[in-house]
Design a protein around this motif. Structure first.
Motif: not given
Length: 502
Positions: A111-116, A192-193, A254-257
């Protein structure tokens, strides 16, 4: 007949003699025109034949196009991959994947980092101008930091929040901005994850600090600011087991699911606390369906050719009722060139194929349950070249050795000149339908029919010119006769007048 350039605009057509010379010329011309009519009939027949051959060409090309995809391994002997819990993961197996059963447990997803920035003032919209958001004029500059990299973004007071989003998305930093203005949420998402930190900062007291404050991107969750929420990304981790309980190995980082296990593509959907069973096996039903479709397509094609060779002409309609399709019926009955195509196609499926180098244990369609279907019921289907499928035998063969069934159809060994049934038929159809191929040499522009049509067209042009000259000759003769009669009449009147004055 068309306008005759050899005939003048004024003719003496029985004005003196009282005879209908025009009708007489027309009757004479009907006789003279018979060679032209016969040439025209031949030309029309060739036109219909040429069109019918183009329909044959299209039919064979359609079969050719079908064979391109039919003989693909993924279509002919596909694999079926099933997951015991598709809410956790799904599986897709190519034709060459190993038949196997294994178990996977998803410990984490990539999963990617998210700033909300949350709870943003509802009056702020994508269309809002920066000056209205921060309440002061001048440029606004701030810095986005991702891990050890950073990029500076500057927007003018006349630009909008949408312009700000566009500039962030165009940055080389690899961060995507999204604004849900209906719910007051501004997102900065790493493209990117992985566990990479993202933060936003600006010079204290600057317009930039005011702007990121208005978007609630300047705080940190660690400091208790509920309006700034940072969710760190992660890398995927999956455990493999062969018995559903003992972990054999782990797929880390794993960089992708998605991951490939024994040739099977696994799509990860969610984490799991237990193992999910994955089974890969031959999809016999799809293979049977595909091969039956091939038989149907072949039967359709060979029946089309057979019917053209045996259909009679339409005799129960008047010429006025006949359509172009009616005229074309029976045009290729018994045609030697079409017979060659028919027998070639029929013999190709009834004869063994030489695929020794492929290692297949099968070399006839009969080996896998495909026959003419004529046992005990005469030989009509064999004469027509039709095939039928013994589905039970076909399933048995596919269960035993699907790979060799695929080789029986799809072998394409150009070095050793060995071809499976589908490939051999495809090769033949290509030679038959290509430019300057078998059909083109018969019915193409420069083919036998095309050349004969050009010869007839030239012949008809000469015949038409000859007819027009003949018509002009007849009119000239009748005009001369009219003039002679007129002169004789004038002389007679003169003599009568002379004698009456004596």
């Amino acid at each position: 007949m068309a306008t005759n350039p050899y005939v003048g605009t004024f003719q003496l057509t029985g004005a003196v003699s009282g005879m209908d010379t025009q009708a007489m010329v027309q009757k004479l011309m009907e006789i003279e025109q018979q060679p032209l009519n016969r040439a025209q009939e031949k030309f029309d027949t060739l036109t219909y034949k040429q069109k019918l051959w183009m329909e044959v060409d299209n039919k064979l090309e359609d079969f050719y196009d079908y064979l391109i995809t039919f003989k693909l391994k993924s279509n002919l002997i596909p694999k079926s991959a099933t997951s015991s819990d598709e809410s956790v993961l799904t599986a897709t197996a190519p034709a060459d994947a190993d038949n196997s059963t294994f178990y996977l447990k998803v410990n984490s997803l990539a999963s990617p980092t998210v700033l909300l920035g949350d709870n943003i003032d509802p009056t702020i919209k994508k269309s809002s101008k920066i000056v209205d958001v921060i309440g002061t004029a001048g440029d606004s500059t701030f810095t986005i930091t991702k891990g050890e990299d950073s990029d500076t973004i500057t927007v003018s007071d006349s630009e909008t929040i949408q312009n700000l989003i566009d500039k962030i998305n165009a940055s080389t930093l690899g961060v995507q901005a999204k604004f849900d203005d209906a719910n007051g949420k501004f997102f900065l998402v790493n493209k990117e994850n992985g566990n990479v930190d993202i933060s936003v900062s600006a010079i204290s007291g600057s317009n930039g600090e005011t702007l990121i404050s208005k978007l609630n991107l300047n705080g940190t969750a660690a400091l208790g600011d509920d309006n700034t929420v940072r969710t760190l990304g992660s890398l995927g981790q999956v455990e493999l087991s062969f018995d559903g309980s003992t972990s054999i190995t782990t797929y880390d980082n794993l960089t992708e699911n998605t991951l490939n296990v024994f040739g099977t593509t696994i799509d990860l959907k969610s984490t799991s606390s237990s193992y999910v069973k994955v089974s890969i096996e031959q999809d016999i039903d799809k293979s049977v369906e595909s091969i039956k479709e091939f038989v149907d397509k072949y039967n359709e094609t060979i029946t089309y050719v057979y019917d053209l060779l045996h259909e009679g002409q339409v005799t129960d309609k008047s010429p006025e009722e006949m359509t172009e399709e009616d005229y074309m019926k029976g045009m290729l009955k018994g045609d030697n060139n079409l017979e060659k195509i028919f027998y070639n196609l029929r013999n190709m499926v009834y004869s063994p194929v030489n695929i020794e180098q492929s290692g297949s244990q099968y070399n006839t369609l009969f080996d896998i349950g495909i026959t003419s279907g004529d046992f005990g019921v005469g030989y009509e289907n064999t004469m027509k070249g039709l095939l039928s499928v013994n589905e039970d035998k076909l399933r048995e063969v596919l269960n035993t050795n699907a790979e060799d069934v695929w080789k029986l159809f799809a072998t394409n060994d150009t070095t050793n000149k060995e071809y499976g049934y589908a490939q051999a038929i495809q090769n033949y159809l290509y030679e038959a339908t290509k430019f300057n191929g078998y059909i083109d040499r018969i019915a193409g522009t420069n083919g036998t029919i095309g050349n004969e049509m050009r010869r007839l067209a030239k012949e008809m042009t000469n015949l038409l010119d000859r007819l027009q000259r003949k018509e002009a000759q007849y009119y000239a003769q009748f005009s001369a006769m009219e003039q002679a009669i007129q002169q004789m009449t004038a002389q007679g009147m003169y003599m009568l007048s002379a004698f009456s004055n004596q």
